[in-house]
Write an enzyme that holds these catalytic residues in place. Structure first.
Site, PDB file in Angstrom:
ATOM      1  N   ASP A   1       0.863  -1.183   0.000  1.00  0.00           N
ATOM      2  CA  ASP A   1       0.000   0.000   0.000  1.00  0.00           C
ATOM      3  C   ASP A   1       0.903   1.238   0.000  1.00  0.00           C
ATOM      4  O   ASP A   1       1.381   1.674   1.052  1.00  0.00           O
ATOM      5  CB  ASP A   1      -0.905  -0.028   1.233  1.00  0.00           C
ATOM      6  CG  ASP A   1      -1.882   1.140   1.295  1.00  0.00           C
ATOM      7  OD1 ASP A   1      -1.733   2.085   0.493  1.00  0.00           O
ATOM      8  OD2 ASP A   1      -2.777   1.117   2.156  1.00  0.00           O
TER       9      ASP A   1
ATOM     10  N   GLU B   1       1.076   4.475   0.223  1.00  0.00           N
ATOM     11  CA  GLU B   1       0.532   5.750   0.686  1.00  0.00           C
ATOM     12  C   GLU B   1       1.398   6.281   1.828  1.00  0.00           C
ATOM     13  O   GLU B   1       2.071   5.525   2.517  1.00  0.00           O
ATOM     14  CB  GLU B   1      -0.893   5.583   1.193  1.00  0.00           C
ATOM     15  CG  GLU B   1      -1.890   5.109   0.160  1.00  0.00           C
ATOM     16  CD  GLU B   1      -3.280   4.996   0.750  1.00  0.00           C
ATOM     17  OE1 GLU B   1      -4.055   5.974   0.621  1.00  0.00           O
ATOM     18  OE2 GLU B   1      -3.589   3.941   1.344  1.00  0.00           O
TER      19      GLU B   1
END
Length: 298
Positions: A157, A159
């Site tokens: 992920d 982010e």
């Protein structure tokens, strides 16, 4: 083997080979769950991974969720050493230290448990390893963790990395390719999944190597929406649907599930499964995915 058992075994074998669901005469339960797999991210800062195993399908065909994702470990940055390292906050560490009670019960039910890796505002990300060796070193930390704790794989992920912070580099073309290639080589039979967001998601090819096929699944990261991940995987390994449990309207969750089935996609993504009984909400999408309500077993 008695004849009735032979017949039952034959029916089960046919069901597995054809991907269909069938039942042995005289029983009311289906032999196996069919349809898209369902994924549940759990914020372990606030909730238990065991919640993933508390939902079954009312027709007896299995668990609602096929994959539970521990959310989340982090990729951190050591400024002194100028290198990325894998970090577990106390809540993630608690899950890992207690895999016997937090993970094994899920795996015993046939649910895969993976670990999500997330940026942590320190400049380190999957897309800015400065060398192949640095990417491979981080991949080893990931594969060692999967092996040590008996997990079923890793979820990426990209982010909150804040690329450039602490003197780190901006995203480059080679970093994620080196990382995923090394991780797949280290754990050929484990899951590698992609939360399709961030610079890494658009940097899947370098030096003649495309890593799309190295992922088992990829999913849309925007809850309450439909978006096909732009990655070269078959529909059976993609989730264009993404819902935040209880926050996304149940009508939307049902509509996205219906579209998942009608358009032939193989995965349905959910986020933020908590401790409360939400089987009514979950039933809104299981009816579309599997033709049956969900049941909460507590």
């Amino acid at each position: 083997m008695p004849r009735i058992r032979q017949i039952g075994a034959l029916i089960a074998a046919v069901a597995l080979m054809t991907g269909g669901t069938t039942a042995i005469a005289g029983t009311s339960s289906a032999l196996a769950k069919t349809g898209p797999i369902s994924v549940a991210y759990v914020e372990v800062n606030n909730n238990s991974m065991l919640n993933v195993g508390k939902y079954t399908l009312a027709n007896g065909s299995g668990n609602v969720f096929d994959i539970g994702v521990i959310f989340a470990a982090n990729i951190n940055y050591d400024v002194a050493k100028k290198s990325a390292y894998l970090y577990f906050n106390p809540n993630v560490q608690r899950v890992l230290d207690n895999v016997a009670t937090q993970v094994r019960p899920l795996q015993a039910k046939g649910i895969k448990v993976t670990l999500s890796i997330l940026g942590n505002h320190q400049g380190a990300g999957f897309a800015n390893f400065p060398t192949k060796q640095a990417a491979e070193a981080f991949a080893k930390q990931l594969s060692d963790t999967v092996a040590k704790y008996g997990l079923d794989g890793i979820d990426f992920d990209d982010e909150y990395a804040e690329y450039g912070r602490n003197g780190t580099g901006q995203p480059n073309a080679s970093s994620f390719v080196y990382l995923v290639s090394a991780l797949r080589a280290a754990m050929p039979n484990k899951l590698i999944t992609l939360y399709n967001i961030g610079p890494s998601a658009s940097r899947l090819s370098y030096g003649g190597v495309n890593i799309a096929s190295k992922f088992d699944y990829a999913w849309n990261p925007y809850y309450g929406t439909w978006g096909v991940p732009n990655i070269g995987l078959p529909k059976s390994r993609l989730s264009p649907a993404a819902v935040q449990i209880s926050a996304t309207p149940s009508s939307t969750a049902a509509s996205l599930a219906r579209r998942t089935v009608s358009e032939g996609y193989g995965v349905y993504l959910t986020y933020n499964l908590g401790a409360s009984d939400v089987h009514t909400y979950i039933s809104a999408f299981t009816r579309e995915l599997y033709g049956t309500d969900a049941r909460y077993t507590g």
